[in-house]
Scaffold this active site. Structure first.
Site, PDB file in Angstrom:
ATOM      1  N   HIS A 225       0.816  -1.223   0.000  1.00  0.00           N
ATOM      2  CA  HIS A 225       0.000   0.000   0.000  1.00  0.00           C
ATOM      3  C   HIS A 225       0.846   1.268   0.000  1.00  0.00           C
ATOM      4  O   HIS A 225       0.325   2.348  -0.279  1.00  0.00           O
ATOM      5  CB  HIS A 225      -0.913   0.041   1.227  1.00  0.00           C
ATOM      6  CG  HIS A 225      -2.043  -0.931   1.195  1.00  0.00           C
ATOM      7  ND1 HIS A 225      -2.852  -1.112   0.090  1.00  0.00           N
ATOM      8  CD2 HIS A 225      -2.519  -1.782   2.142  1.00  0.00           C
ATOM      9  CE1 HIS A 225      -3.759  -2.030   0.362  1.00  0.00           C
ATOM     10  NE2 HIS A 225      -3.574  -2.458   1.594  1.00  0.00           N
ATOM     11  N   ASP A 349      -4.654 -12.619   3.877  1.00  0.00           N
ATOM     12  CA  ASP A 349      -5.880 -12.096   4.488  1.00  0.00           C
ATOM     13  C   ASP A 349      -7.133 -12.379   3.670  1.00  0.00           C
ATOM     14  O   ASP A 349      -8.225 -11.935   4.035  1.00  0.00           O
ATOM     15  CB  ASP A 349      -5.762 -10.597   4.773  1.00  0.00           C
ATOM     16  CG  ASP A 349      -5.093  -9.819   3.648  1.00  0.00           C
ATOM     17  OD1 ASP A 349      -4.770 -10.424   2.608  1.00  0.00           O
ATOM     18  OD2 ASP A 349      -4.883  -8.606   3.818  1.00  0.00           O
TER      19      ASP A 349
END
Length: 446
Positions: A225, A349
């Site tokens: 990110h 995730d």
């Protein structure tokens, strides 16, 4: 990876929401620095930047190996015999000092994986030369980091460490909460350095054996990110992006294929190479999840148009969806691109047990992905492949899934059935999955 309801241990939805609201309030009360590295309401005290990364060469079995570090000292490079016998090389950088109480991206994550590997006898202690763990990882240099990130951000973060030492923790302004402690800068350099060192080792191995080991960087903070001008969504430096530039610059591996299967879109990697025709970024992620980017029509810009592929999967997608995506999208893209190395942002995730999203990946899904990507690298780029840990916040599903990925690299059978519970799965949204795959295939002429 982003801030949503989370606790590393089972908890009711109400308790999780309370944790998030409580700690959001606490984070916002800490001192902040802007994404340009300047304090909001504070001052820096100057500190000398680290020097550039020095290089050296050595010959192993006739192959020239270039390795480097920020202190001018030789890195540990596996011997010729070890490289030939190894099927997996990994490095551990747990960033134990980079931690915030009750934060999802905690310093429990990497130790949980290491403990699982030891328990499941997937370490060099048991396996001998079949598995190599790299030790004494040297940090990446500032020059390595600024191949992707703005120098003002990097130098500003380094200077902010003095303030973090006084305050205990600081909050870095940006899109999505990213904290820093007094050790964050150094430990983020070590995380990036681990990835770089694994690239060195895997490239060296590929020069002396036909089936080189896969590399796996068990590192944090994660990176996908982090945008060029600053941190974002738990991420400090773009580890996989930095390794991609390093592979090009140091090893002459011009064409880099990046696969990102984290449940959240790797917007930082996406942005770093959006106009670069020599780096193909392919992301699968849950539609509508943080940070809201990664739409199918985001395909690159200018010379890089067509070398970014985003495939947002509908919630509930699972093993069937990912298998189809791999066969119908990832493989033909990679075959057409003809990479020199494959790098993987490995986020765990998407697991059905993970608290930050709602996909239905299982431990078996990750085993299949690892096995298929290893084979893809063997078919297309001499087996050169390095995985980088990204997300994964349920410690049990994270550690078991990484361990099963190790088994895939070793060519051993999956033990996912001992962990996965099919009873908790529900029907995948097959019609929606088919629609988005067909749309992506049309856009990219697959």
């Amino acid at each position: 990876m982003h801030l949503q309801a989370f606790s590393p241990f089972p908890s009711s939805a109400g308790n999780v929401v309370f944790f998030v609201r409580h700690h959001l309030y606490k984070w916002k009360s800490h001192i902040r620095i802007g994404m340009d590295g300047k304090f909001v309401g504070g001052q820096f005290s100057p500190k000398k930047l680290r020097g550039g990364r020095r290089c050296f060469s050595r010959s192993i079995g006739g192959a020239s190996i270039s390795c480097s570090n920020s202190m001018g000292k030789d890195l540990y490079v596996p011997s010729n015999e070890k490289i030939i016998n190894a099927r997996l090389i990994y490095a551990v950088a747990p960033a134990m000092g980079h931690n915030q109480e009750s934060h999802p991206e905690s310093n429990f994550r990497v130790p949980a994986i290491v403990n699982a590997l030891e328990k499941m006898e997937l370490t060099p202690k048991i396996r001998g030369s079949e598995i190599i763990e790299l030790h004494n990882i040297k940090p990446a240099s500032v020059d390595d980091i600024v191949s992707v990130h703005a120098r003002a951000y990097v130098s500003g973060l380094e200077k902010a460490m003095d303030q973090a030492s006084q305050e205990g923790i600081i909050f870095i302004d940006g899109s999505g909460p990213t904290y820093a402690t007094s050790t964050t800068f150094h430990e983020s350099l070590v995380a990036a350095g681990a990835g770089i060192t694994l690239v060195d080792s895997v490239v060296a191995a590929s020069k002396i054996c036909l089936d080189p080991p896969v590399g796996f960087a068990l590192i944090r903070p994660p990176g996908h990110h982090a945008i060029p001008k600053g941190p974002m969504g738990f991420c400090v430096f773009g580890n996989v992006a930095i390794a991609a530039r390093y592979a090009q610059r140091v090893h002459g591996l011009k064409r880099v294929f990046i696969i990102d299967f984290d449940v959240h879109h790797g917007n930082g990697t996406n942005d770093a190479f959006y106009d670069d025709p020599d780096i193909f970024f392919l992301s699968t992620h849950q539609d509508g999840s943080y940070p809201g980017t990664g739409k199918v029509d985001e395909v690159g810009h200018g010379d890089g148009e067509g070398t970014t592929l985003n495939l947002p999967l509908p919630g509930g997608s699972g093993d069937i969806a990912m298998t189809t995506v791999f066969d119908e999208v990832i493989v033909p893209c990679a075959q057409r691109f003809k990479p020199d190395i494959i790098l993987v942002s490995a986020g765990y995730d998407g697991h059905v047990l993970d608290p930050l999203a709602s996909l239905q990946f299982t431990t078996g899904t990750y085993y299949t992905l690892a096995s298929n990507i290893k084979q893809l690298a063997k078919d297309l780029c001499g087996g050169r492949c390095v995985f980088f840990l990204e997300g994964g916040y349920n410690l049990d599903s994270l550690s078991c899934s990484v361990a099963d990925s190790f088994r895939a690299f070793l060519g051993e059978r999956s033990l996912a059935s001992e962990f996965d519970n099919p009873a908790i799965l529900y029907d995948e949204p097959s019609t929606k999955v088919k629609q988005v795959i067909q749309r992506v295939k049309h856009i990219h002429s697959l």
